[in-house]
Design a protein around this motif. Structure first.
Motif, PDB file in Angstrom:
ATOM      1  N   TRP A 173      45.113  40.604  38.677  1.00 44.66           N
ATOM      2  CA  TRP A 173      45.228  40.413  40.126  1.00 44.66           C
ATOM      3  C   TRP A 173      44.807  38.988  40.490  1.00 44.66           C
ATOM      4  CZ3 TRP A 173      40.651  38.819  42.225  1.00 44.66           C
ATOM      5  CH2 TRP A 173      39.524  38.973  41.387  1.00 44.66           C
ATOM      6  N   ILE A 174      45.106  38.580  41.725  1.00 46.03           N
ATOM      7  CA  ILE A 174      44.624  37.298  42.248  1.00 46.03           C
ATOM      8  C   ILE A 174      44.537  37.409  43.770  1.00 46.03           C
ATOM      9  CG2 ILE A 174      46.970  36.290  42.324  1.00 46.03           C
ATOM     10  CD1 ILE A 174      45.611  33.554  41.590  1.00 46.03           C
TER      11      ILE A 174
ATOM     12  N   ALA B 207      43.485  35.907  38.420  1.00 47.54           N
ATOM     13  CA  ALA B 207      42.038  35.677  38.358  1.00 47.54           C
ATOM     14  C   ALA B 207      41.551  35.929  36.927  1.00 47.54           C
ATOM     15  CB  ALA B 207      41.327  36.600  39.342  1.00 47.54           C
ATOM     16  N   PRO B 208      40.394  35.368  36.564  1.00 47.36           N
ATOM     17  CA  PRO B 208      39.949  35.455  35.162  1.00 47.36           C
ATOM     18  C   PRO B 208      39.447  36.835  34.724  1.00 47.36           C
ATOM     19  CG  PRO B 208      38.654  33.830  36.420  1.00 47.36           C
ATOM     20  CD  PRO B 208      39.544  34.505  37.386  1.00 47.36           C
ATOM     21  N   ASN B 209      39.383  37.809  35.637  1.00 46.58           N
ATOM     22  CA  ASN B 209      38.808  39.101  35.257  1.00 46.58           C
ATOM     23  C   ASN B 209      39.721  40.278  35.570  1.00 46.58           C
ATOM     24  OD1 ASN B 209      36.055  38.214  34.330  1.00 46.58           O
ATOM     25  ND2 ASN B 209      36.062  37.338  36.381  1.00 46.58           N
TER      26      ASN B 209
ATOM     27  N   ARG C 108      39.153  26.059  39.899  1.00 47.18           N
ATOM     28  CA  ARG C 108      38.046  26.989  40.106  1.00 47.18           C
ATOM     29  C   ARG C 108      38.435  28.056  41.123  1.00 47.18           C
ATOM     30  NH1 ARG C 108      37.175  26.156  36.136  1.00 47.18           N
ATOM     31  NH2 ARG C 108      35.788  24.732  35.040  1.00 47.18           N
ATOM     32  N   PHE C 109      38.294  29.292  40.725  1.00 43.29           N
ATOM     33  CA  PHE C 109      38.646  30.397  41.625  1.00 43.29           C
ATOM     34  C   PHE C 109      37.548  30.624  42.659  1.00 43.29           C
ATOM     35  CE2 PHE C 109      41.264  31.049  37.960  1.00 43.29           C
ATOM     36  CZ  PHE C 109      42.429  31.621  38.457  1.00 43.29           C
ATOM     37  N   GLU C 110      37.950  30.832  43.891  1.00 45.08           N
ATOM     38  CA  GLU C 110      36.992  31.201  44.927  1.00 45.08           C
ATOM     39  C   GLU C 110      36.583  32.667  44.734  1.00 45.08           C
ATOM     40  OE1 GLU C 110      37.012  31.108  49.793  1.00 45.08           O
ATOM     41  OE2 GLU C 110      38.567  30.000  48.739  1.00 45.08           O
ATOM     42  N   PHE C 111      37.520  33.465  44.213  1.00 46.75           N
ATOM     43  CA  PHE C 111      37.273  34.898  44.012  1.00 46.75           C
ATOM     44  C   PHE C 111      37.584  35.293  42.571  1.00 46.75           C
ATOM     45  CE2 PHE C 111      38.524  34.275  48.467  1.00 46.75           C
ATOM     46  CZ  PHE C 111      37.414  34.796  49.114  1.00 46.75           C
ATOM     47  N   PRO C 112      36.682  34.961  41.634  1.00 47.21           N
ATOM     48  CA  PRO C 112      36.949  35.305  40.233  1.00 47.21           C
ATOM     49  C   PRO C 112      36.710  36.780  39.930  1.00 47.21           C
ATOM     50  CG  PRO C 112      34.864  34.120  40.418  1.00 47.21           C
ATOM     51  CD  PRO C 112      35.458  34.146  41.791  1.00 47.21           C
ATOM     52  N   GLU C 113      35.886  37.457  40.766  1.00 49.90           N
ATOM     53  CA  GLU C 113      35.534  38.861  40.513  1.00 49.90           C
ATOM     54  C   GLU C 113      36.187  39.764  41.550  1.00 49.90           C
ATOM     55  OE1 GLU C 113      33.794  39.943  38.008  1.00 49.90           O
ATOM     56  OE2 GLU C 113      32.916  38.071  37.245  1.00 49.90           O
ATOM     57  N   LEU C 114      36.614  40.943  41.102  1.00 45.64           N
ATOM     58  CA  LEU C 114      37.322  41.867  41.992  1.00 45.64           C
ATOM     59  C   LEU C 114      36.473  42.287  43.188  1.00 45.64           C
ATOM     60  CD1 LEU C 114      39.851  43.554  42.539  1.00 45.64           C
ATOM     61  CD2 LEU C 114      38.811  45.392  41.204  1.00 45.64           C
ATOM     62  N   SER C 115      35.193  42.577  42.960  1.00 49.12           N
ATOM     63  CA  SER C 115      34.375  43.077  44.073  1.00 49.12           C
ATOM     64  C   SER C 115      34.311  42.051  45.207  1.00 49.12           C
ATOM     65  CB  SER C 115      32.967  43.447  43.589  1.00 49.12           C
ATOM     66  OG  SER C 115      32.407  42.352  42.901  1.00 49.12           O
ATOM     67  N   GLY C 116      34.132  40.774  44.858  1.00 46.05           N
ATOM     68  CA  GLY C 116      34.087  39.716  45.873  1.00 46.05           C
ATOM     69  C   GLY C 116      35.406  39.567  46.597  1.00 46.05           C
TER      70      GLY C 116
END
Length: 307
Positions: free
Chosen positions: A204-205, A231-233, A290-298
């Motif tokens: 996802w992104i 996104a990286p995760n 650099r991702f502003e939102f690398p993690e799904l929860s954020g």
């Protein structure tokens, strides 16, 4: 130095947000549209990808072109006619752009032409990179569409010598459209469940991150070729549903929604939610993005915090 961006498919989910963010970053934006809106606050040029017509002033306007045009894969069942439209809407638009870019008299410095992580087919839990061969030839329609879409863009670089970037876009998260509102609806009703086995990976992104990534691709000429726009995760469908329920403060009550039920309801289109794609973001990160939102929860909290 003029910074004019021409967007095809500019009224879609990504195009709408991208246009806003480009304006905020000091660019000028125009849209290529089949029906230019009188009310739009952007300049519009008319084109007809299926009929091969385009305003002769469109391409000469642009310093950069972002090609997002293509019929949505998630609107309605995949009848033979629908599948044909999904394919030809992408290839027709690129053929037109290629034809115009081959003419003298324009100053286009780069083209970003969208693709999708569907190109990898159903890859199970293997981590796929830009070097992974496409998941074709198979009977996988999405893999075929993305592969053909990329092949149609390539002559812009190989024959015309224009810098070409092909982002392979993952599941774009936004409450304005795409998959997220569909996935959140049952969860909000307290009827959320993982889809199919729940073990399939979703790459996802966040909508803002994909737009920031596109702007980075425009601005830095080191970006060339294919990049996974994810996104990286990546997470499994079961984890996605779990995090979504937590962010929405809802219980997850149901067992998994069986794959056969989805196939019954959606037909071949169930591939969108049942195929597993665990896609690497390493190449984009190595470019310094650099991702502003690398993690799904954020990412999910950014949409639902206010609720």
């Amino acid at each position: 130095m003029s910074r004019k961006v021409l967007i095809t498919g500019g009224t879609g989910l990504i195009g709408t947000r991208l246009a806003e963010m480009l304006i905020d970053s000091g660019y000028e934006v125009a849209l290529l549209s089949r029906e230019p809106a009188k009310s739009s606050h952007f300049r519009s040029f008319r084109w007809d990808p299926s009929g091969g017509g385009i305003d002769p002033l469109a391409v000469p306007y642009a310093d950069y072109i972002v090609n997002l045009a293509g019929s949505s894969v998630s609107d309605g069942k995949w009848t033979d006619e629908r599948k044909k439209e999904i394919m030809t809407s992408r290839l027709g638009g690129l053929a037109l752009l290629r034809r115009e870019l081959a003419k003298p008299g324009h100053h286009v410095r780069a083209v970003i032409s969208a693709s999708a992580i569907g190109v990898y087919g159903d890859a199970g839990d293997a981590l796929v990179t830009e070097e992974t061969p496409p998941g074709v030839p198979t009977d996988d329609f999405l893999a075929d569409v993305a592969h053909q879409w990329e092949l149609a863009a390539e002559p812009i670089a190989t024959e015309l010598g224009i810098r070409l970037v092909i982002p392979r876009i993952g599941v774009v998260l936004s409450t304005e459209g795409g998959a997220l509102p569909q996935m959140a609806r049952p969860v909000k009703l307290g009827a959320g469940a993982a889809l199919g086995s729940g073990k399939q990976y979703m790459s996802w992104i966040h909508l803002d991150d994909i737009c920031r990534l596109f702007i980075a691709m425009l601005e830095d000429e080191h970006w060339r070729g294919t990049y996974n726009a994810v996104a990286p995760n990546p997470v499994t469908n079961a984890d996605f549903t779990k995090v979504l329920a937590e962010v929405l403060h809802r219980p997850l009550l149901l067992p998994k929604v069986p794959a056969f039920g989805l196939k019954l309801a959606l037909g071949e289109m169930s591939d969108i939610v049942l195929a597993s794609q665990r896609v690497s973001a390493a190449k984009v990160l190595a470019r310094g993005f650099r991702f502003e939102f690398p993690e799904l929860s954020g990412a999910l909290e950014s949409f639902y915090e206010k609720e």
